[in-house]
Enzyme design. Sequence first.
Site, PDB file in Angstrom:
ATOM      1  N   ASP A 155       1.018 -27.476 -15.385  1.00 30.55           N
ATOM      2  CA  ASP A 155       0.522 -28.212 -14.309  1.00 30.55           C
ATOM      3  C   ASP A 155      -0.620 -29.214 -15.037  1.00 30.55           C
ATOM      4  O   ASP A 155      -1.462 -28.872 -16.335  1.00 30.55           O
ATOM      5  CB  ASP A 155      -0.372 -27.271 -13.396  1.00 30.55           C
ATOM      6  CG  ASP A 155      -1.653 -28.123 -12.107  1.00 30.55           C
ATOM      7  OD1 ASP A 155      -1.412 -29.564 -12.250  1.00 30.55           O
ATOM      8  OD2 ASP A 155      -1.802 -26.850 -11.368  1.00 30.55           O
TER       9      ASP A 155
HETATM   10  C1  BGC Z   1      -2.922 -29.940  -9.135  1.00 31.08           C
HETATM   11  C2  BGC Z   1      -1.049 -29.914  -9.003  1.00 31.08           C
HETATM   12  C3  BGC Z   1      -1.354 -30.919  -8.538  1.00 31.08           C
HETATM   13  C4  BGC Z   1      -1.476 -32.308 -10.041  1.00 31.08           C
HETATM   14  C5  BGC Z   1      -1.525 -33.324 -10.228  1.00 31.08           C
HETATM   15  C6  BGC Z   1      -3.330 -30.132 -10.397  1.00 31.08           C
HETATM   16  O1  BGC Z   1      -3.887 -30.080 -10.357  1.00 31.08           O
HETATM   17  O2  BGC Z   1      -2.908 -28.307  -9.289  1.00 31.08           O
HETATM   18  O3  BGC Z   1      -0.113 -28.935  -7.454  1.00 31.08           O
HETATM   19  O4  BGC Z   1       0.536 -31.487  -8.687  1.00 31.08           O
HETATM   20  O5  BGC Z   1      -2.934 -31.598 -10.255  1.00 31.08           O
HETATM   21  O6  BGC Z   1      -2.150 -34.055  -9.424  1.00 31.08           O
END
Ligand code: BGC
Length: 786
Positions: free
Chosen positions: A276
Site C-alpha cells: 500500500d
Molecule cells: C490506500 C489504498 C490506495 C492507495 C493509493 C492508500 O492510502 O490505502 O487503498 O489504493 O492509497 O491511492
Amino acid sequence: MKSLKLSVFILSTLFSTGMSAQSAPQLRADNIDEVINAMTTEEKAQMLVGGGNSGFVGSGAMLGHQKRLVAGAAGITVAIPRLGIPSTVLTDGPAGVHIDPTREGTNQTFYATGFPIGTCLASTWNTELVEQVGRCIGNETLEYGCDVVLGPGMNLHRSPLCGRNFEYYSEDPIVTGIIGTAMVKGIQSQGVGVSAKHFAVNSQESDRTRVNERLSQRALRELYLRGFEKMVRNSHPWTLMASYNRINGVYAQNNKELLTTILRDEWGFDGIVMTDWIGIRPDLPTWTEPDAGDELLMPGYGKQAEEIVQAVKEGKLSEEVLNREVKRVLEYIVKTPKFHGYQFSNKPDLKSHAEVTRQSSTEGMVLLKNSISDKGVATLPLTKMKKVALFGVNSYDFLSGGLGSGCVNVPYVVDMKQGLKNVGVETTQQLTDIYESYIAYAKLKLKADKNPEMWFLDQGQPKLPEIEISRRCAEASCREADAAIITIGRQAGEGMDRDIKTEFNLNEDEKSMIDRVSSVYHQAGKPVVVIINSGSVMETASWRDAVDAILVAWQPGEEGGNSVADVLTGKVNPSGHLTMTWPISAYDVPSTTNFPQTPDYYNFTDKFAGGYMKGVNYSNHEEDIYVGYRYFDTFGKTVAYPFGYGLSYTTFKFSNLKASAKGDKVNVSVTVTNTGKTAGKQVAQIYVSAPKGNIEKPKRELKGFAKTRSLKPGESQTLNITLDRRDLTSFDEANSQWLGNAGDYAIEVGDNVENIASSVNVKLAEYTEKVHNVMKPDAKLNLLRQ
Ligand code: BGC
C-alpha cells in the site's frame, strides 16, 4: 504518505549505465531472462520501487525522459528506456477510475463514471451485473491510459465501525470471494489488471499503518483469507496490494508466510504484490519486502532502491531473489497496455456506463421496511405520488461515493430532487429552497474551516451537518406534499473509523427530524419514507417504528437519485439483500470491545510515541470466527436486520430443494416461484449446517447463492448452485489442515440467514487437505466459544 518526492537515485541509475540502447536487449514476453541478465543491480532495484506519487498529486512529469503520464493516477512503475521497459500507470480504485478530471493546457475533461460502492454492488448478489460493472471500470482504466486499477477492496466487515467498509463487500468470505471474482474477471477482460486489496486483515483504519491484528490461524484462514483465496484461484489477478497493518506481529508487506507460503505456494498466485502507499518504515528493513515476495514498493522512494542495492552488496538479499522479483515485475509489464503501445482514446463511453451504474445501483438497494396499511396497501411503491417533501441535506447533496482513494471524480451526481423530477415527481418549493441555500452556505464554510490534514475532503463530498427541522416547517410542507422522504446520509473514508455516537447512531437533529416529520405526516395520513445514503451499517432499531418504509440506497454512484426514484416509483422492484448484519446496537457486535472508539483514539496522544492501547496499536480478534451472522445466529442474539435480508414488492416461494454430492462438488438445485403480483428477482441463499465433529462450528454458514432473472407473477425458475466441498471445511489448527467431517450436512435455502425455507441432507465423506502451519498468533487470545 502522499508527499511529492523525486528520486535522484533514479536519475543516477538511468544515466550512469553508459550502455547504449542498441546493444541492450529490448523487452519482449519471451526474453525476460535475457533482459534481466543485461540489467545492472541498480536497474533491478529500481524495477521493485515505484516512481513516486507525483502522478497522484497531479504534477505528472516524473523525470526528464519520462512523458507526463496520467494526472491524478496513484502511481507508476519506473521505465528503463534502454531496455524497452515502459512505465506503467496504477490508478485507484474500487468504485471507478480515480484521476484528475481537468488538466492544464486543455479544456477536455477526464471524468470517470462513479459506480456503486462495494457494499452496494455486493448487495445485488448478481455476479453477471458485477462483472459488467467490472468491464466498464476496466474499459475506463484502459481508455484513460492506465494499466492497473487499485481494486477491488475485499476486506471482511469485521466491525460496522470500520471506516472503509463501504469499499468492501461483506462480512462473509464466500460472498466476498464470489463477488470479488466477478469484479476481477470483468476488469481484466479489458486487458488491464487489478490490484485486489488490502491483503490482509485490514479491519480498521485507526492506526492502520501500525496496528497489529492478532487472530487465530483458523479465523485468518477461514474468514479473512478465504475470500481472497477464492478470487485468486478463480480469476488470476495481475496484482494484489499488501495492507498497511501487521498480522500476528508481522507487517503484511514483509510477511513471507503470507506472501509466499500461502499466496504463492498454496494458492498458486502468479502475479505481483505491491505495498500500500507508504514510505520507508524504521522498523521494517526495505530488503525484507522483496525477500518476502512483495515485488513493488509503492508509491516508491529512491532511497528504497538504494537500500535494496546495499542489501544485495551486503548479502542480505540474494541476487537470486532479486532476479526472481524482477522477473515477476517484467512478467507483469509485458501484459500491460503500455507495453503493447495501446493508443488510448481518453474518451470512454461514459453515457453507456452511466446506464450500467444506474441499473447496478438500483439492484443493490435494499428495502428494509415497507409497512402495509389496514386496507392491505403497501407504502412503497409510491405510484400515485405527484409532489413530495424532501428532508435531510443528503436529499439535495446526495453522496454518490465515499472519500479518499476510493472516491471517483464524477461528471455529475443525480440527487434525489433531480431523480424524482426525472420521473415527474415535484418537491415542495419552500423546503427545497431552505435546504439548497443552507447547503451552498455550509459548503463555503467547510472550505474556509478546512483542516489541512483532511486531504481527502477535496476528493469527494463530505457530509454536511443537518438542519434542525421545526414542527412548523414540517407542517408547511405537509400541506402540499403527498409524502415525506427523509434522507439520512453518512460519509466515510480511509484513515478514519466510524464513531458510534455520531456515525453509527443517529444524532439529535436527525432523531428530531424523523420524530417531527413522522408525527406531522402521520396525523395527516401521509407516509414517511427514509432513504439511507450510507456506505455502511447504521442504527435503525430505535427509530424504524416511527416511519413507514426504509430503503438502503448505499452510496450508489453518480446516477443515485435516478436509481432511488426507479425503486420508489416501482419502475424497478428492489432485489438487493444485505451482505452484512445490521445489529440493534454497535455494542452487540463482539469485536466492538476490541475496536478503537474514535474519540478515544484521537485523544490518545501517546500513540505515535510508542504508547500502547487496546484497539489502537493492537486489536485482539477475541470473537474469532464469530464475525457477523456467524455470531448472532449461533448465539441466538436478536438483530435489527439479519444477514441476507431484503424485501421485495412481490413474494416468492422456494421449492424442490435438491442436493447431491459429486466428487469435490455438491450440486444444489432449487425452484423459485414468484407468488405475488409484481415482476421481480429473488436471491436463493444456500446455507450449510455441518455435522457435529471435533471442531466447533457456527450454526450455519453461507456457502453459495444465485439470483433469478426477473420473474413475472406466477413464473418459476430453477437455479443450479455448485458448492465446493472445500468451502464446507473448517481450519483445523491442531493438524494444520482443512477438515470436513464425514456425515450428514444440512443444505438449506432461504432469503436471509433467519428465514430458512427448506432443508435437505447430503452425506459427505471426510475431506482433509494439509497446509502449512504458519502465521501463528503472537499473543495468547481469549477466544469466544459456544
Ligand atoms: C490506500 C489504498 C490506495 C492507495 C493509493 C492508500 O492510502 O490505502 O487503498 O489504493 O492509497 O491511492
